[in-house]
Design a protein around this motif. Structure first.
Motif, PDB file in Angstrom:
ATOM      1  N   SER A   1      21.485 -28.440 -16.595  1.00 29.92           N
ATOM      2  CA  SER A   1      21.088 -29.761 -17.073  1.00 29.92           C
ATOM      3  C   SER A   1      19.778 -30.209 -16.450  1.00 29.92           C
ATOM      4  CB  SER A   1      22.185 -30.786 -16.799  1.00 29.92           C
ATOM      5  OG  SER A   1      22.094 -31.279 -15.487  1.00 29.92           O
ATOM      6  N   ALA A   2      19.510 -29.796 -15.224  1.00 31.14           N
ATOM      7  CA  ALA A   2      18.277 -30.228 -14.574  1.00 31.14           C
ATOM      8  C   ALA A   2      17.060 -29.646 -15.282  1.00 31.14           C
ATOM      9  CB  ALA A   2      18.285 -29.819 -13.107  1.00 31.14           C
TER      10      ALA A   2
ATOM     11  N   GLY B   1      26.166 -31.076  -9.623  1.00 31.10           N
ATOM     12  CA  GLY B   1      25.108 -31.455  -8.686  1.00 31.10           C
ATOM     13  C   GLY B   1      24.893 -32.943  -8.789  1.00 31.10           C
ATOM     14  N   GLU B   2      23.947 -33.432  -8.030  1.00 32.07           N
ATOM     15  CA  GLU B   2      23.684 -34.856  -8.082  1.00 32.07           C
ATOM     16  C   GLU B   2      22.921 -35.168  -9.359  1.00 32.07           C
ATOM     17  OE1 GLU B   2      21.484 -37.513  -4.982  1.00 32.07           O
ATOM     18  OE2 GLU B   2      23.054 -36.356  -4.011  1.00 32.07           O
ATOM     19  N   MET B   3      23.506 -35.898 -10.243  1.00 35.59           N
ATOM     20  CA  MET B   3      22.920 -36.197 -11.544  1.00 35.59           C
ATOM     21  C   MET B   3      22.487 -34.914 -12.265  1.00 35.59           C
ATOM     22  SD  MET B   3      23.335 -39.020 -12.655  1.00 35.59           S
ATOM     23  CE  MET B   3      22.550 -40.108 -13.762  1.00 35.59           C
ATOM     24  N   SER B   4      23.193 -33.836 -12.025  1.00 32.90           N
ATOM     25  CA  SER B   4      22.880 -32.599 -12.732  1.00 32.90           C
ATOM     26  C   SER B   4      24.131 -31.737 -12.753  1.00 32.90           C
ATOM     27  CB  SER B   4      21.748 -31.841 -12.037  1.00 32.90           C
ATOM     28  OG  SER B   4      22.206 -31.355 -10.802  1.00 32.90           O
ATOM     29  N   GLU B   5      24.041 -30.675 -13.484  1.00 36.38           N
ATOM     30  CA  GLU B   5      25.215 -29.838 -13.620  1.00 36.38           C
ATOM     31  C   GLU B   5      24.786 -28.456 -14.079  1.00 36.38           C
ATOM     32  OE1 GLU B   5      28.543 -31.916 -15.428  1.00 36.38           O
ATOM     33  OE2 GLU B   5      29.062 -30.077 -16.471  1.00 36.38           O
TER      34      GLU B   5
END
Lengths: 306, 406
Positions: free
Chosen positions: B141-142, B122-126
């Motif tokens: 991660s978010a 994801g955007e700055m996440s996973e």
């Protein structure tokens, strides 16, 4: 007419109309006949000198350096030991995260704005000041001049991104504990490895900004009003970000420059998402090619009256 | 400067655009040029037999690759994909509902049935699912949350359901599947109502592949055909495409974009919850999935009318506001699957839903009256007496199904 004469003509004519008096000395060639490459590097060096001595540009770089400090202090003041999941939240636990957070915060608008000012001003600014004519005394000079202008923009992009990273690193070191960094994938890597990834982020961000620089430079060749070129470039950035946010037009996202800027987060995955970042770099290269050639066509065929 | 020279100069940016367009298009063009990879001819029967043999042995080759899923407008369910979703590749977790629209990427590292990793960037996440032996970690991660899911003995690689090692939901809620799952489901769904043929060989992710084309015989089906690309050498599914009638582009496509049959690096399978992360235990549902029981409930109350491609899900409408206190904007007449999609899928799906609601037209007939949502791949009928009918069939087939019970 030899290159040496061209160089001399350009170097001497230009500073006359500029404010920076000391620059004139530097621009005078030390040797009588420098080769084409030497001539280019000389021209570039003087461009870079002008760019980084210009008060306006220095002020912008100052802002770039201050933003990470502000973010750091805000997190420091606000945090009460609770490290949240978001990238901002993780800063409190690890100062190195501030570097990545700084890019998250600044990639969308602050960095593009800065780059737009420098690149949008590149040609239009000279035209507005009436110095462009003098730069073009040399008959074969337009292509080279454009190349030098763009190289200068690239150097500025790199410097701006590096400055953000350094400022964020220093702030992070001062305000927060520093240790192994947790990547987005949940993997923990040592601080040294994280520094390497900061480097990757800086290079990628600079490439993305350089692509925007090509767009702004192309716009800059279209006008003699630098503010118009800068505004156009910024508006293009904002419009494409708005487009990215609308789900109904999701199909255009891969074509937009702005949608690739965020892919620097690939450096924060394990393994590093080189494929995604590579695609981003391809998009940047495509933008540079298309808008660079647009700028070239326009610049080499237009009538320079100012 | 002469006009002609000027024109030539302006030809340069045009050429630059052409070069970029060519470079972007190179992949497909090269694939098209190579589109007849020389694979030995096999009939559909031979191919299916070989595939069945390969799958019975249950040994997928080690590999790592990138799967890209592209769904076009409003595809809540693929017939035949609901129910069991066996195979080693689970549907990977919390943000799966966002896959209902647009194009999405999933990375897979596969070393064996109990050693694999799925990554949804994801955007700055996973979001990651990491399976290693009996331990499965779900990392978000978010949310900074690692959930350890313990695999019940004997169910690894087994059939999906609520006891599965992974939070797999039935069809409507998990449109995403690995090519393996999707192909298996499609082939299982094939019966007397499907014409199976072998299509032209294709190149998927740089590999020569057979193509099996499943064509529904029923005139009621909205699906024109389903194309399953099978690797020419390993016979594992590389791509599944669903074409609807009258559309040139697939309505749903999931396939490998890149693939390599090398053993993935061991680091991919070693997951240790990072310091500072919340660690949760159990066979729990993913943290971002607020109300999975609502979906399960909706499905429990539903029944399927018809069979194969003509299957129509008939269910009574859930009392939406009561079930979804955390979604105040919810309209009570929204279809059950879609409510779920909206809740977990975020803004994209919500916007999509609003568009679909706007497209709902009042209809009536001998069966009664209600509102019809018709997309190119699915028809949804909401009757005024509180039933919801959905299927990849023409509206007429829905009306017939609605009239059966009355």
């Amino acid at each position: 007419m030899s290159m040496g004469e061209n160089g001399t003509a350009v170097s001497e004519a230009r500073p006359l109309a500029r404010e920076e008096a000391p620059v004139r000395e530097e621009r005078r060639p030390a040797r009588p006949a420098p080769g084409p490459v030497r001539h280019l590097t000389r021209l570039l060096a003087s461009e870079i000198g002008l760019t980084f001595r210009r008060p306006r540009n220095l002020a912008m770089l100052g802002v770039l350096a201050v933003v990470p400090v502000v973010v750091g202090i805000a997190v420091r003041v606000a945090s009460d030991g609770d490290a949240g999941g978001s990238i901002i939240g993780q800063i409190a636990g690890n100062g190195l995260m501030l570097t990545f957070a700084a890019f998250v915060v600044m990639m969308p608008i602050v960095l593009p704005l800065t780059v737009s000012v420098v690149a949008g001003d590149a040609i239009a600014g000279e035209a507005a000041q009436g110095t462009l004519r003098y730069l073009l005394v040399a008959p074969a000079g337009r292509t080279r001049l454009l190349l030098v202008k763009y190289a200068n923009v690239v150097v500025f992009c790199l410097a701006a991104c590096a400055l953000v990273a350094v400022s964020a690193l220093v702030t992070g070191l001062v305000l927060f504990p520093v240790g192994p960094v947790t990547l987005l994938s949940g993997t923990t890597i040592p601080a040294a490895g994280a520094l390497l990834r900061v480097g990757v982020v800086v290079l990628y961000a600079a490439a993305g900004m350089a692509a925007l620089g090509a767009v702004a430079l192309a716009v800059s060749t279209l006008t003699e009003a630098p503010i118009g070129a800068v505004a156009t470039s910024v508006v293009l950035v904002v419009v494409s970000q708005v487009l990215s946010a609308i789900p109904q037009v999701a199909a255009v996202r891969p074509v937009l420059l702005t949608s690739w800027w965020g892919a620097f987060d690939g450096a924060l995955r394990a393994p590093v998402a080189f494929d995604e970042m590579g695609r981003g770099l391809f998009a940047f290269a495509a933008y540079v090619l298309v808008f660079g050639s647009l700028a070239w066509s326009r610049f080499t065929s237009k009538d320079i009256t100012a | 400067m002469a006009k002609r020279a000027r024109a030539v100069r302006w030809g340069v940016p045009v050429a630059a655009v052409a070069v970029v367009a060519a470079a972007v298009g190179t992949g497909p063009v090269i694939a098209a040029v190579r589109s007849e990879p020389s694979l030995p001819d096999r009939t559909a029967e031979q191919l299916l037999a070989d595939v069945a043999r390969t799958w019975q042995t249950g040994r997928m080759p080690q590999m790592s690759g990138t799967i890209v899923e592209t769904a076009s407008l409003g595809l809540p369910s693929l017939p035949g994909l609901s129910g069991s979703s066996g195979g080693p590749g689970p549907s990977g977790g919390a943000s799966m509902a966002s896959l209902l629209s647009g194009s999405h990427q999933l990375k897979i590292w596969y070393a064996g049935e109990d050693r694999f990793r799925l990554m949804l960037p994801g955007e700055m996440s996973e979001t990651d699912v990491v399976a290693n032996g009996g331990t499965v970690w779900l990392w978000d991660s978010a949310a900074n949350t690692a959930t350890r899911l313990t695999v019940p003995a004997g169910s690894a690689g087994g059939h999906g359901g609520h006891d599965a090692p992974f939070p797999m939901r039935s069809g409507a809620a998990s449109p995403f599947a690995t090519p393996d799952q999707a192909a298996r489901q499609a082939l299982e769904a094939a019966g007397t109502d499907t014409a199976i043929s072998v299509g032209d060989d294709v190149t998927v992710a740089g590999r020569a592949a057979y193509q099996i084309v499943l064509t529904p015989k029923s005139a009621d089906s909205l699906i024109r055909d389903v194309r399953v690309a099978l690797d020419g050498e390993k016979l594992i599914p590389l791509r599944v495409q669903v074409y609807t009638k009258g559309a040139a582009e697939p309505a749903f496509e999931v396939g490998f974009e890149s693939l390599s049959f090398t053993a993935p690096a061991a680091e991919n399978f070693s997951f240790t919850p990072p310091a500072g992360a919340k660690v949760e235990e159990g066979t729990a549902t993913p943290p971002a999935d607020h109300r999975p029981e609502a979906v399960a409930e909706a499905h429990d109350r539903g029944r399927v009318v018809g069979s194969g491609w003509d299957s129509v899900l008939v269910t009574s409408l859930p009392d939406a506001p009561a079930q979804k206190p955390d979604a105040p904007a919810q309209k009570p007449d929204a279809p059950a699957e879609k409510q779920d999609g909206k809740e977990r899928g975020g803004l994209d799906v919500a916007a999509l839903l609003d568009g679909l609601k706007g497209a709902a037209t009042p209809v009536s007939g001998e069966w009664g009256s209600g509102r019809l949502l018709s997309t190119k791949v699915v028809s949804i009928l909401i009757t005024d007496d509180g039933r919801l009918l959905a299927g990849a069939v023409t509206p007429e087939a829905l009306y017939r199904a609605a009239g059966v019970k009355g």
